[in-house]
Design a protein around this motif. Structure first.
Motif, PDB file in Angstrom:
ATOM      1  N   LEU A 196      42.627  44.102  42.930  1.00  0.00           N
ATOM      2  CA  LEU A 196      41.660  42.974  44.214  1.00  0.00           C
ATOM      3  C   LEU A 196      40.264  44.202  44.889  1.00  0.00           C
ATOM      4  N   TRP A 246      42.181  36.959  40.472  1.00  0.00           N
ATOM      5  CA  TRP A 246      42.852  36.954  41.885  1.00  0.00           C
ATOM      6  C   TRP A 246      41.940  36.058  42.274  1.00  0.00           C
ATOM      7  N   ALA A 283      48.581  41.964  43.533  1.00  0.00           N
ATOM      8  CA  ALA A 283      47.119  41.377  43.202  1.00  0.00           C
ATOM      9  C   ALA A 283      45.922  41.265  43.618  1.00  0.00           C
ATOM     10  N   PHE A 286      48.025  40.619  36.653  1.00  0.00           N
ATOM     11  CA  PHE A 286      48.021  41.273  37.708  1.00  0.00           C
ATOM     12  C   PHE A 286      48.312  43.037  37.245  1.00  0.00           C
TER      13      PHE A 286
END
Length: 329
Positions: A251, A231, A247, A180
């Motif tokens: 998103l 995610w 993470a 991420f």
């Protein structure tokens, strides 16, 4: 500066025939004039096709010849050949005796050969530099050439080099374990690369080509879609905390990019931006369905129906908006 004449496409000719009262003879005359390639266009096509083939074959022959005999060459010969290549390509980039496209291609060749020189130097003298140090030095050397180049090709090469350097930094130096964080760094870097050549203080008269803008946009949306996918499919109960670092921010960034691309593309009537964001949004929707059904038997039917419907929807909407926005003032 002489304004470039707008090229009339076959699609526009058939739209004219469909939505106007033009008769068949007038349409045939227009089609013969604008719908078919002229003898001059065929000559230009043949010239550039043969030129590209000749350059590719010549470069391939030189590369394979020296690759086969490289170990038997003296060190001085290796550096002399690379230096000669840099001088010739640099001359081709600066001289006014060739076309502008040759200047731009020569500049990219100069940038590539500088990296070859660094690699050969490190290999010959065993400087101990890893791949990251090589690419970072190469990137720093290429920055001035790129900033003064006003060339779409050079900016594309610089973008590839910058992304490669960043990936090596994340793997070798920072040793980032979270995918991420890697996606966040890559997205932000490519957004900067997308905006940088369009800054007016940098080059007031330079207009970066659509090839660069569209390529960078595709990279950004591929990364945003991948971030959303990582995610939604991450197993938070099994993954370590360090692997999930960033993470939530990934998103949020992905949703902002996709939603913002849809809104901005719609508002500014930029069909390529709108279509890329739309494809990314539809892809994220498919991943949501996959996450909901997981291994359920009925999931395959849902995926197929969604994919077919989504493809039809994208083609229909993008085609419609492309026609509307193209002819709006």
């Amino acid at each position: 500066m002489k304004e470039k004449e707008k090229k009339i496409t076959k699609h526009e000719l058939f739209l004219l025939q469909e939505h106007s009262s033009i008769d068949k003879q007038q349409f045939q005359a227009l089609y013969q004039t604008y719908g078919l390639a002229s003898a001059q266009q065929w000559k230009e096509f043949g010239y550039y096709a043969l030129l590209i083939c000749g350059i590719v074959f010549l470069v391939s022959g030189i590369v394979f010849f020296f690759a086969f005999n490289w170990d038997q060459m003296a060190v001085s010969v290796k550096f002399a050949l690379i230096g000669l290549g840099i001088l010739l390509s640099a001359y081709g980039a600066m001289t006014s005796r060739v076309t502008e496209n040759i200047n731009k291609i020569s500049l990219v060749a100069t940038s590539v050969l500088l990296g070859v020189l660094l690699a050969v130097f490190g290999q010959t003298y065993q400087t101990g530099a890893n791949a990251y140090d090589l690419f970072l030095t190469w990137l720093l050397i290429v920055i001035p050439l790129t900033l003064v180049s006003q060339s779409t090709y050079q900016w594309l090469f610089f973008s590839i080099l910058a992304n490669t350097t960043l990936i090596l930094a994340l793997v070798q130096v920072l040793q980032v374990e979270s995918v991420f964080l890697g996606i966040i760094y890559l997205v932000l870097t490519n957004l900067v690369l997308l905006a940088l050549p369009q800054l007016k203080p940098l080059h007031p008269t330079f207009q970066i080509g659509n090839l660069y803008k569209q390529t960078q946009s595709i990279v950004v949306y591929v990364l945003a879609t991948a971030g959303f996918g990582f995610w939604i499919f991450s197993q938070r109960s099994q993954d370590r905390a360090v692997e999930l670092e960033g993470a939530l921010w990934t998103l949020i960034l992905s949703l902002i990019l996709i939603g913002g691309g849809l809104a901005l593309g719609w508002k500014q009537k930029q069909i390529y931006l709108f279509s890329y964001a739309l494809i990314a949004a539809v892809s994220c929707g498919l991943m949501v369905w996959m996450r909901m059904f997981e291994d359920a038997a009925e999931g395959l039917l849902v995926y197929m129906l969604y994919a077919v419907g989504a493809i039809f929807f994208i083609i229909k909407l993008v085609s419609k908006k492309s026609k509307e926005w193209k002819y709006e003032d």
